[in-house]
Design an enzyme around this catalytic site. Sequence first.
Site, PDB file in Angstrom:
ATOM      1  N   SER A  76      55.686  44.303  55.996  1.00  0.00           N
ATOM      2  CA  SER A  76      54.871  43.908  57.146  1.00  0.00           C
ATOM      3  C   SER A  76      55.640  44.132  58.452  1.00  0.00           C
ATOM      4  O   SER A  76      56.014  45.255  58.755  1.00  0.00           O
ATOM      5  CB  SER A  76      54.404  42.452  56.993  1.00  0.00           C
ATOM      6  N   HIS A 181      46.710  41.309  57.563  1.00  0.00           N
ATOM      7  CA  HIS A 181      46.431  42.460  56.692  1.00  0.00           C
ATOM      8  C   HIS A 181      45.035  42.378  56.076  1.00  0.00           C
ATOM      9  O   HIS A 181      44.844  42.599  54.885  1.00  0.00           O
ATOM     10  CB  HIS A 181      47.518  42.590  55.614  1.00  0.00           C
TER      11      HIS A 181
END
Length: 291
Positions: A76, A181
């Site tokens: 991430s 996400h």
Amino acid sequence: MGKDLVEASPIARELFERADQVLGRSLSEIVFEGPEEELTKTANCQPALFVHGLAMWAVLKEACPHLNPVAAAGLSLGEMTAHTAAGSFTFEEGLRVVAQRGRLMDEACAETEGAMAAMVGGDEAAVRELAAEAGVDVANLNAPGQIVLSGTVEGIDKAVAGAKARKIKLAKKLKVAGAYHSRLMANAEAKLGPVLVDAEINAPNYPVVSNQRAEEVTDPSEIRETLQKQVTGSVRWVESMQLLREKGNQLFIELGPGKVLAGLMPRIDKGATVETAGDWESLQVLIEKLK
């Protein structure tokens, strides 16, 4: 976080000072002193992790100049840290992008009512079917049997409730500010695009594996595209690590607070060697091993 590093290392102290100058505020004070609820806000947490990771890397490289990575990856936000360590961004440019990314994701969290949940001990196909049924997205494929779903609160609650019927051993909601996400981050993704277009991006000194593609990316235009799409896309960590192992890489070094990635690796590939460092003391142990 990072205070011991700065007290012991001039190069780490310089990076935190540069970060405060770039941001026009005292990020270092929040990182060193807290309070925790302030540090864990996305707009602070992302720059904090970015600077801390790069400070750790700078100290390690200074002590072990012979250490030359052949690839990098980050989960991430960590993908931005990996790119900056590899030279895709300068420290200042990378930090500016990260600060904008954190701010835009904070805004997206405020605009939506999102949640995330970990699905542990289930078959990937079953988890994907459950996500589709609940109208949520697959956010993270962290390790075999560990997948994170992300979406609306209603959708995540539905997924958690339906997990047992799909033979998923454990379904647990996570303590997060929003649905990272997932499609709920669409506004953040759209607004990050122009930020990345304006950013100066170079070909990295060694390949960086994209979360979104689970492929090495080296072209600046591809770096822009994958970093933008990553905001709503799945973090394909299992495939990313498998790719690096297939290329013959044996030694992996995790730099940052905690040992989350090191904990995932044995479940992905037991043959890999993983070393970790999250503070000054553990970094010194790592340096002695690598000298």
